[in-house]
Enzyme design. Structure first.
Site, short mmCIF file in Angstrom:
data_model
loop_
_atom_site.label_atom_id
_atom_site.label_comp_id
_atom_site.label_asym_id
_atom_site.label_seq_id
_atom_site.Cartn_x
_atom_site.Cartn_y
_atom_site.Cartn_z
N LYS A 259 0.85 -1.20 0.00
CA LYS A 259 0.00 0.00 0.00
C LYS A 259 0.89 1.25 0.00
CE LYS A 259 -3.98 -1.79 2.58
NZ LYS A 259 -5.02 -1.66 1.54
N ARG A 333 -10.33 -11.49 1.05
CA ARG A 333 -11.16 -12.52 0.42
C ARG A 333 -10.47 -13.87 0.45
NH1 ARG A 333 -11.34 -9.10 -5.05
NH2 ARG A 333 -11.12 -7.48 -3.47
#
Ligand code: BES
Ligand code: ZN
Ligand code: ZN
Length: 484
Positions: A259, A333
């Protein structure tokens, strides 16, 4: 906080200070001996106006219109204001609209209990409030008396709910060096002891041996080993069995798809779904709801290192499906798909997963609203109603077959990211949907709490930091199931 009820009128009750709700433009309230001439001080019932009369120690809080959500918010603001004074107690009335005093009491109680929370664990000097007691007059604003037993049952539920929310908030606010996967497991064990719950904690070896290759891959580069936490509340003859699955990323650096610096700050809050599950079970046990609840938390860190999983890797999930990794930052996920497979083994009547899953959900709905996704339209509507009643904001994001095609992979069964930039929270939901067996498709809900989970500027009943998003709405949904 000691909260009591009294049959006497507000004026007859003894307390250090008084909180008075002002109902509308006509400045109606229940305080007959008005201590101030509102018009002479220029006080108007605007959405967030308040006025403190220091002589009589009365805090007037305005509600522009009678609205339950506004009442809850104003109550939170009221307790925050009164805490700044040296009062040890205050009294207030139930500001109802004559139709539903119970609903008004619920709103005021949750405003007080949630607004009273302080995120100060890491401050070396804490400002201690003297406020210890709140006394309600059971003589409602509408004139009717609220029966004491109704007050007591509302209070019991509100205290359980607020304990759940505040537990989730405190865990989210803990820094990643303290709130490790093992720490969350220990927290679950402590809850198990306190409420006589069952708890199983699985380590990385278990993940590998049970084919949970997606969850395992995410955990590889962290010095803090992963934990799959399974906490069960089981009353004797439960009406339903529910699996709650929480994303417990104790830190999400993005992994090798790192990130940018500004986006990494606050990623300690990527465990919010898992913390919400702990908060909900805590509240359910306290309330004694007649439901069997399985709380399943995928707790791990997403870090970088020589052994980190990579874009280009192909992972195999617990159900045998292969996943092409194209972005290691879409890790939630991967953890959840294995936890969802694990959850279905218990043959639940409902499966709800809670996750700070996508930035796209925040883009779609804003910072205040959670996304509700799933294949069953009625179930989503039923959930939205519960959310509305709870005071949390939620909205559905609809699946469609066109978006489903965007997570097809050329090398594996499915890809962990979409091939376009748009609709990212729906494609993430559809990814999870691929791991829900046919017979559970109509029993599953996915809650994306990425927007409201972490508060950077206080709003509504939420102070700075973890909000406990998900706890109130899921709890309200569960209370509905327990009533039928
Ligand atoms: N934990 C983040 C999602 C998130 C973002 C939560 C902002 C709270 C606030 C998640 O793991 C993530 O990074 N998702 C990516 C997915 C993308 C790579 C497809 C995202 O949303 O950018
Ligand atoms: Zn991520
Ligand atoms: Zn994440």
């Amino acid at each position: 906080m000691n909260i009591q009820a009294n049959k006497l009128s507000l004026q007859e009750i003894q307390a250090d200070a008084t909180l008075v709700f002002i109902l509308n433009q006509n400045l109606e309230h229940r305080w007959v001996e008005q201590s101030v001439d509102f018009t002479s001080v220029g006080f108007k019932a605007k959405e967030d106006s308040s006025f403190f009369d220091p002589t009589h120690k009365i805090l007037y809080l305005a509600l522009e219109r009678y609205d339950i959500d506004l009442l809850r918010e104003v109550a939170a603001k009221g307790i925050r204001t009164l805490k700044k004074y040296p009062f040890t107690s205050f009294k207030c009335g139930i500001c109802d609209d004559s139709k539903n005093p119970k609903e008004a009491l619920e709103a005021i109680l949750s405003g007080f209990l949630l607004g009273n929370y302080e995120n100060n664990a890491y401050k070396s000097k804490k400002e201690e409030s003297k406020l210890k007691k709140i006394i309600f007059s059971l003589e409602c604003y509408s004139g009717q008396q609220l029966p004491k037993n109704i007050f007591e049952s509302c209070l019991k539920d509100a205290l359980a709910m607020a304990d759940g929310v505040n537990l989730a908030r405190s865990l989210v606010n803990k820094i990643p060096e303290e709130a490790t996967p093992e720490f969350l497991a220990q927290t679950a064990k402590n809850l198990a002891k306190e409420y006589d719950l069952k708890v199983k904690v699985r380590d990385e070896k278990y993940l590998l041996e049970h084919g949970m290759g997606a969850f395992y891959a995410v955990s590889k580069a962290s010095v803090h080993p992963p934990r799959l936490i399974h906490l069960t509340y089981s009353p004797k003859k439960p009406l339903k069995r529910i699996a709650l699955v929480g994303k417990g990323l104790t830190y999400d650096s993005g992994g090798l798809s790192l990130k940018p610096a500004d986006y990494m700050v606050t990623m300690k809050a990527d465990k919010s779904g898992g913390c919400a599950v702990l908060g909900i079970i805590n509240a359910v046990a306290k309330m004694g709801l007649n439901l069997e609840i399985h709380g399943i938390i995928g707790a791990t860190e997403n870090m970088i290192g020589g052994n980190a999983f990579k874009p280009d890797d192909v992972l195999t999930a617990k159900n045998g499906k292969t996943i092409e990794v194209r972005n290691t930052d879409a890790e939630g996920r991967l953890v959840l798909c294995d936890c969802l497979c694990y959850a279905q083994e218990f043959e639940p009547d409902y499966i709800i997963d809670i996750a700070t899953l996508t930035g796209a959900c925040v883009v779609a709905l804003g910072e205040y609203t959670s996304g509700v996704l799933g294949f069953n339209h009625e179930l989503k509507e039923q959930f939205l109603k519960a959310a509305k009643h709870s005071g949390e904001l939620a909205a559905t994001l609809p699946f469609n077959r066109h978006l489903r095609k965007l997570i097809d992979s050329k090398v594996a069964d499915i890809c962990n990211i979409s091939s376009t930039r748009y609709g990212g929270s729906i494609t993430a939901g559809l990814f999870l949907g691929e791991f829900i067996e046919e017979k559970y498709k109509d029993k599953w809900l996915h809650l994306d709490i990425a927007g409201p989970a972490y508060v950077e500027k206080e709003w509504d009943v939420n102070p700075f930091g973890g909000s406990g998003a998900g706890v109130r709405m899921v709890l309200e949904f569960l209370k509905g199931l327990a009533r039928h």
